[in-house]
Design a protein around this motif. Structure first.
Motif, mmCIF file in Angstrom:
data_model
loop_
_atom_site.group_PDB
_atom_site.id
_atom_site.type_symbol
_atom_site.label_atom_id
_atom_site.label_comp_id
_atom_site.label_asym_id
_atom_site.label_seq_id
_atom_site.Cartn_x
_atom_site.Cartn_y
_atom_site.Cartn_z
ATOM 1 N N UNK A 1 -29.341 18.229 -14.950
ATOM 2 C CA UNK A 1 -29.214 17.707 -16.307
ATOM 3 C C UNK A 1 -29.355 16.195 -16.223
ATOM 4 N N UNK A 2 -30.242 15.631 -17.027
ATOM 5 C CA UNK A 2 -30.490 14.194 -17.025
ATOM 6 C C UNK A 2 -29.926 13.593 -18.310
ATOM 7 N N UNK A 3 -29.210 12.481 -18.149
ATOM 8 C CA UNK A 3 -28.708 11.707 -19.286
ATOM 9 C C UNK A 3 -29.480 10.404 -19.320
ATOM 10 N N UNK A 4 -30.154 10.137 -20.434
ATOM 11 C CA UNK A 4 -30.969 8.939 -20.539
ATOM 12 C C UNK A 4 -30.691 8.160 -21.800
ATOM 13 N N UNK A 5 -31.430 7.063 -21.962
ATOM 14 C CA UNK A 5 -31.215 6.174 -23.100
ATOM 15 C C UNK A 5 -32.240 6.377 -24.200
ATOM 16 N N UNK A 6 -33.354 7.051 -23.907
ATOM 17 C CA UNK A 6 -34.463 7.148 -24.857
ATOM 18 C C UNK A 6 -34.478 8.510 -25.536
ATOM 19 N N UNK A 7 -34.438 8.507 -26.849
ATOM 20 C CA UNK A 7 -34.524 9.738 -27.618
ATOM 21 C C UNK A 7 -35.995 9.974 -27.953
ATOM 22 N N UNK A 8 -36.719 10.589 -27.021
ATOM 23 C CA UNK A 8 -38.176 10.661 -27.105
ATOM 24 C C UNK A 8 -38.628 12.064 -26.753
ATOM 25 N N UNK A 9 -39.336 12.710 -27.639
ATOM 26 C CA UNK A 9 -39.788 14.062 -27.396
ATOM 27 C C UNK A 9 -40.820 14.127 -26.281
ATOM 28 N N UNK A 10 -41.631 13.080 -26.129
ATOM 29 C CA UNK A 10 -42.621 13.067 -25.054
ATOM 30 C C UNK A 10 -41.926 13.017 -23.703
ATOM 31 N N UNK A 11 -40.909 12.165 -23.603
ATOM 32 C CA UNK A 11 -40.131 12.102 -22.361
ATOM 33 C C UNK A 11 -39.459 13.438 -22.089
ATOM 34 N N UNK A 12 -38.923 14.033 -23.120
ATOM 35 C CA UNK A 12 -38.252 15.321 -22.965
ATOM 36 C C UNK A 12 -39.208 16.359 -22.379
ATOM 37 N N UNK A 13 -40.426 16.404 -22.901
ATOM 38 C CA UNK A 13 -41.393 17.387 -22.408
ATOM 39 C C UNK A 13 -41.810 17.097 -20.968
ATOM 40 N N UNK A 14 -41.952 15.827 -20.639
ATOM 41 C CA UNK A 14 -42.298 15.478 -19.267
ATOM 42 C C UNK A 14 -41.207 15.897 -18.290
ATOM 43 N N UNK A 15 -39.947 15.726 -18.694
ATOM 44 C CA UNK A 15 -38.840 16.152 -17.835
ATOM 45 C C UNK A 15 -38.825 17.665 -17.674
ATOM 46 N N UNK A 16 -39.094 18.397 -18.756
ATOM 47 C CA UNK A 16 -39.129 19.850 -18.670
ATOM 48 C C UNK A 16 -40.240 20.321 -17.726
ATOM 49 N N UNK A 17 -41.392 19.630 -17.766
ATOM 50 C CA UNK A 17 -42.481 19.993 -16.866
ATOM 51 C C UNK A 17 -42.087 19.819 -15.411
ATOM 52 N N UNK A 18 -41.225 18.870 -15.145
ATOM 53 C CA UNK A 18 -40.791 18.623 -13.776
ATOM 54 C C UNK A 18 -39.670 19.568 -13.346
ATOM 55 N N UNK A 19 -39.226 20.433 -14.238
ATOM 56 C CA UNK A 19 -38.198 21.405 -13.874
ATOM 57 C C UNK A 19 -36.788 21.009 -14.220
ATOM 58 N N UNK A 20 -36.629 19.875 -14.933
ATOM 59 C CA UNK A 20 -35.287 19.484 -15.360
ATOM 60 C C UNK A 20 -34.763 20.508 -16.354
ATOM 61 N N UNK A 21 -33.496 20.884 -16.216
ATOM 62 C CA UNK A 21 -32.935 21.946 -17.052
ATOM 63 C C UNK A 21 -32.554 21.474 -18.444
ATOM 64 N N UNK A 22 -32.087 20.241 -18.568
ATOM 65 C CA UNK A 22 -31.629 19.743 -19.870
ATOM 66 C C UNK A 22 -31.686 18.224 -19.877
#
Length: 514
Positions: free
Chosen positions: A195-216
């Motif tokens: 699970x990653x906690x970040x500062x940017x509320x960005x759907x593009x970033x979210x999708x990139x993290x999901x592609x890398x296998x991040x769970x949430x």
């Protein structure tokens, strides 16, 4: 977003509750090509990636997971805490406040016995993780909290195996965050969830993290209940059985009438609200549930506690006594032939099994203090302390409420019900002073009516049957609405009050105390 995120996101300001959905919702089936955020990490990270060479991330305007809720004192979202004004009844009378219910998790989550490592950068994230680790829902998990974010996690897992779940915080820009995640992937074992906690509320970033296998992915600042909901969602089992809502009733002292309040409230929940309810009488030597419902007391609870590992739905159904179409009873044996030396684990297992039988489970707890009592009170979804307006009850209620509060830092404090109010000739502590001393204002007060309660007890009846129009009957209906978080049918349409009469149905239930 894909349909994998069709379930409602966590919203600590939403008071809506549905007992039928008291488990983590199952995600919708994935379509071809969709990304499953609950897949374990299977990273194929590029080696030697430099953050300065990270691809620029275009800005996105779609909110993936809402975050950044206003923080009140103590780390909870503003507006999500307990509202003492909502439960304050003018004087000693009772009133409903629709938004006074404790906000929190939409659904009860079950977190398995896993190790969770948290690597945070911000102090508020460290505090939220620590508070989440103390929550009753996380009792079976082991949580380690460290400082340093992703670099500290990478350094740690170069020398030790990764746990089932890692929560990391990175407050850098999206490109640097992706580079940090790629570094973490190189040291993670297969099957680890991140699970990653970040500062940017960005759907593009979210999708990139999901592609890398991040769970949430969560946007800082995060709240304790938000973390718990995210963790529970990752480990939810689609085949997990239904879990009902447990409501524990306990007396501040012997003779306070907590059993009578519990039984009458459960009856009102089943008859007036129409919810399937189970009463569990844990007062093994002196339980009165069988007597109150005019049932032959079986050894249902005792048999279940004696063989908790053998319980199944068929056996539980045979042990229960059906009082009405929607009310079942786990009666106590009410015998002194046995010492009843039962382990706390047996009580916990039996309670868990019974919670799978109905939306609401009312636990009638005896006035004793043991290890299993402490664990049962802390683990219950709602706790109701029944007290009489005297000094002994005030002292005991304060001790109970303080202990339960410390064991349930993310839950509302117990509800306080004053019983036997108005005994002729007895000096009483006014409800306002009683609540002020405890820091918990009484949800309602139940008037003393010796004739009505005595007749009902002798005839094996509930107050709703023995005196349907009495003030006590109205009080039990109101308490049923409070603890079940459902409206009574007669309160569903408040606009139908007679013209010129704006008072609540219960506004004249009790006279205001001086």
């Amino acid at each position: 977003m894909t349909n994998a995120f069709a379930s409602r996101p966590y919203d600590p300001l939403d008071d809506e509750f549905d007992a039928e959905l008291d488990v983590v919702p199952t995600p919708a089936p994935l379509a071809d090509g969709d990304i499953n955020p609950r897949e374990p990490l299977q990273f194929t990270a590029p080696g030697g990636h430099d953050p300065s060479q990270a691809p620029a991330m275009p800005g996105g305007s779609v909110v993936a997971h809402p975050g950044g809720l206003p923080v009140a004192q103590g780390g909870l979202p503003a507006g999500a805490g307990y509202n003492p004004v909502g439960d304050l009844v003018a004087g000693a009378s009772a009133a409903i406040a629709p938004h006074a219910f404790q906000s929190g998790l939409q659904n009860e989550v079950t977190i398995p016995r896993i190790a969770i490592h948290v690597f945070a950068e911000r102090q508020d994230t460290l505090a939220a993780a620590e508070r989440a680790g103390q929550d009753r829902r996380m009792a079976r998990a082991t949580t380690q909290i460290r400082v340093g974010g992703v670099p500290a996690a990478v350094d740690a897992y170069n020398h030790e195996p990764t746990p089932p779940l890692i929560i990391v915080e990175c407050m850098q820009d999206p490109g640097a965050l992706l580079w940090q995640v790629d570094r973490l992937a190189e040291v993670c074992d297969a099957g680890t969830k991140v699970v990653v906690i970040g500062a940017t509320n960005d759907i593009i970033l979210f999708r990139e993290l999901m592609k890398r296998g991040v769970s949430e992915y969560l946007v800082a600042p995060v709240q304790p209940l938000q973390l718990i909901a995210a963790i529970g969602g990752l480990f939810s089992d689609p085949a997990q059985p239904f879990v009902g809502r447990s409501i524990a009733f306990v007396g501040a002292r012997g003779g306070a009438g907590s059993s009578s309040v519990a039984h009458n409230t459960a009856y009102a929940m089943s008859e007036k609200i129409g919810a399937n309810t189970v009463i569990v009488d844990y007062d093994l030597p002196f339980g009165t549930a069988g007597l109150d419902f005019n049932q032959d007391p079986l050894s249902g609870v005792a048999d279940a506690l004696g063989q908790p590992d053998r319980l199944d739905p068929v056996l539980l159904d045979r042990m229960m006594v059906r009082c009405t179409d929607k009310l079942s009873l786990f009666a106590a044996p009410a015998t002194l032939d046995t010492d009843w030396d039962i382990s706390p684990e047996a009580f916990e297992e039996v309670t868990t099994q019974i919670r799978g039988t109905a939306p609401f489970i009312v636990l009638d707890l005896p006035h004793i203090w043991t290890g299993w009592m402490r664990r049962t009170l802390i683990a219950a979804d709602e706790v109701v302390v029944v007290a009489t307006p005297d000094l002994a009850s005030l002292r005991n209620a304060k001790n109970m409420i303080d202990l339960i509060r410390s064991g349930r830092p993310n839950d509302a404090p117990p509800r306080l019900v004053l019983n036997q109010v108005g005994v002729p000739g007895r000096p009483e502590i006014p409800a306002k002073d009683f609540g002020s001393a405890l820091g918990v204002h009484p949800s309602l007060s139940i008037p003393f009516d010796a004739k009505l309660f005595g007749a009902a007890a002798n005839n094996g009846q509930m107050i709703l049957d023995a005196g349907a129009k009495s003030k006590a009957a109205e009080a039990f209906q109101l308490l049923a609405q409070i603890v079940s978080r459902r409206e009574l049918p007669q309160l569903a349409a408040p606009g139908k009050a007679p013209k010129g009469e704006s008072k609540s149905l219960f506004s004249g239930l009790f006279k205001k105390k001086a």
